[in-house]
Design a protein around this motif. Structure first.
Motif, short mmCIF file in Angstrom:
data_model
loop_
_atom_site.label_atom_id
_atom_site.label_comp_id
_atom_site.label_asym_id
_atom_site.label_seq_id
_atom_site.Cartn_x
_atom_site.Cartn_y
_atom_site.Cartn_z
N MET A 1 0.85 -1.16 0.00
CA MET A 1 0.00 0.00 0.00
C MET A 1 0.89 1.22 0.00
O MET A 1 1.95 1.23 0.59
CB MET A 1 -0.87 -0.06 1.26
CG MET A 1 -2.00 0.91 1.27
SD MET A 1 -3.56 0.07 0.91
CE MET A 1 -4.00 0.81 -0.60
N ARG A 7 -0.98 10.04 -0.48
CA ARG A 7 -2.30 9.92 -1.09
C ARG A 7 -2.99 11.28 -1.14
O ARG A 7 -2.87 12.07 -0.22
CB ARG A 7 -3.18 8.95 -0.29
CG ARG A 7 -2.76 7.52 -0.47
CD ARG A 7 -3.74 6.61 0.22
NE ARG A 7 -2.96 5.83 1.16
CZ ARG A 7 -3.43 5.26 2.25
NH1 ARG A 7 -4.67 5.40 2.58
NH2 ARG A 7 -2.65 4.57 3.04
N GLU A 147 -10.24 -2.40 -8.91
CA GLU A 147 -9.24 -3.35 -8.40
C GLU A 147 -8.46 -2.74 -7.25
O GLU A 147 -8.22 -3.39 -6.23
CB GLU A 147 -8.29 -3.77 -9.53
CG GLU A 147 -8.92 -4.71 -10.53
CD GLU A 147 -8.06 -4.97 -11.75
OE1 GLU A 147 -7.12 -4.18 -12.03
OE2 GLU A 147 -8.33 -5.96 -12.44
N ARG A 148 -8.05 -1.48 -7.39
CA ARG A 148 -7.32 -0.81 -6.31
C ARG A 148 -8.20 -0.63 -5.08
O ARG A 148 -7.73 -0.75 -3.95
CB ARG A 148 -6.75 0.52 -6.81
CG ARG A 148 -5.59 0.32 -7.80
CD ARG A 148 -4.93 1.62 -8.24
NE ARG A 148 -5.80 2.46 -9.06
CZ ARG A 148 -6.00 2.28 -10.37
NH1 ARG A 148 -5.39 1.30 -11.02
NH2 ARG A 148 -6.79 3.11 -11.04
#
Length: 160
Positions: A1, A7, A147-148
């Motif tokens: 991750m 992020r 998917e993520r």
């Protein structure tokens, strides 16, 4: 991750999150019920299919399988028992520890899983052909993000 600090923060609209949850639930329900159209002989519950999918990558001990599926070991043991009865898996000696066994998919299990996958692919392709080209492109274009999202959901405990 990735590093949490790297992020980007996106404002999360609760109504959109609820809609996403509802759509995912509807998709799972529609997939489960529509598979009976192309694959009426299918009798394996989704939990057993998911175990076969996980085991298709290689044999695992029950504890390892339980951890990957996030299920209790006794639940996995019960599911494995049904798959053993069906001949879709077998027990193999664990070369690292003779006191334990690893569960592996048999040829019959691989065939069952391939048939199931092909039936799902046919149903999904047929459904995609029924919606507009724009909607189909949008669905397929969202796959990477979905998917993520699945990885993120599996990696982080939910916050309440």
């Amino acid at each position: 991750m990735s590093d949490p600090a790297s992020r980007t923060t996106t404002a999360v609209n609760p109504a959109q999150v609820q809609r996403l949850t509802d759509v995912v639930t509807q998709l799972r329900r529609a997939l489960r019920s529509s598979i009976r159209t192309d694959y009426p002989w299918e009798s394996l519950p989704m939990a057993q299919i998911e175990l076969l999918q996980t085991l298709a990558t290689g044999p695992l001990r029950v504890g390892e399988l339980a951890a990957r599926q996030r299920l209790a070991p006794n639940t996995v043991s019960g599911l494995i028992g049904k798959l053993l009865e069906s001949g879709f898996v077998d027990r193999q000696a664990d070369p690292g520890d003779r006191r334990t066994a690893r569960i592996a998919v048999t040829e019959a299990g691989h065939r069952q899983l391939a048939d199931w996958q092909q039936a799902h692919e046919r149903r999904m392709a047929a459904a995609l052909s029924l919606i507009s080209a724009e909607d189909s492109a949008a669905v397929l274009g969202a796959l990477g993000g979905l998917e993520r999202l699945a990885v993120a959901l599996g990696a982080e405990p939910p916050t309440t």
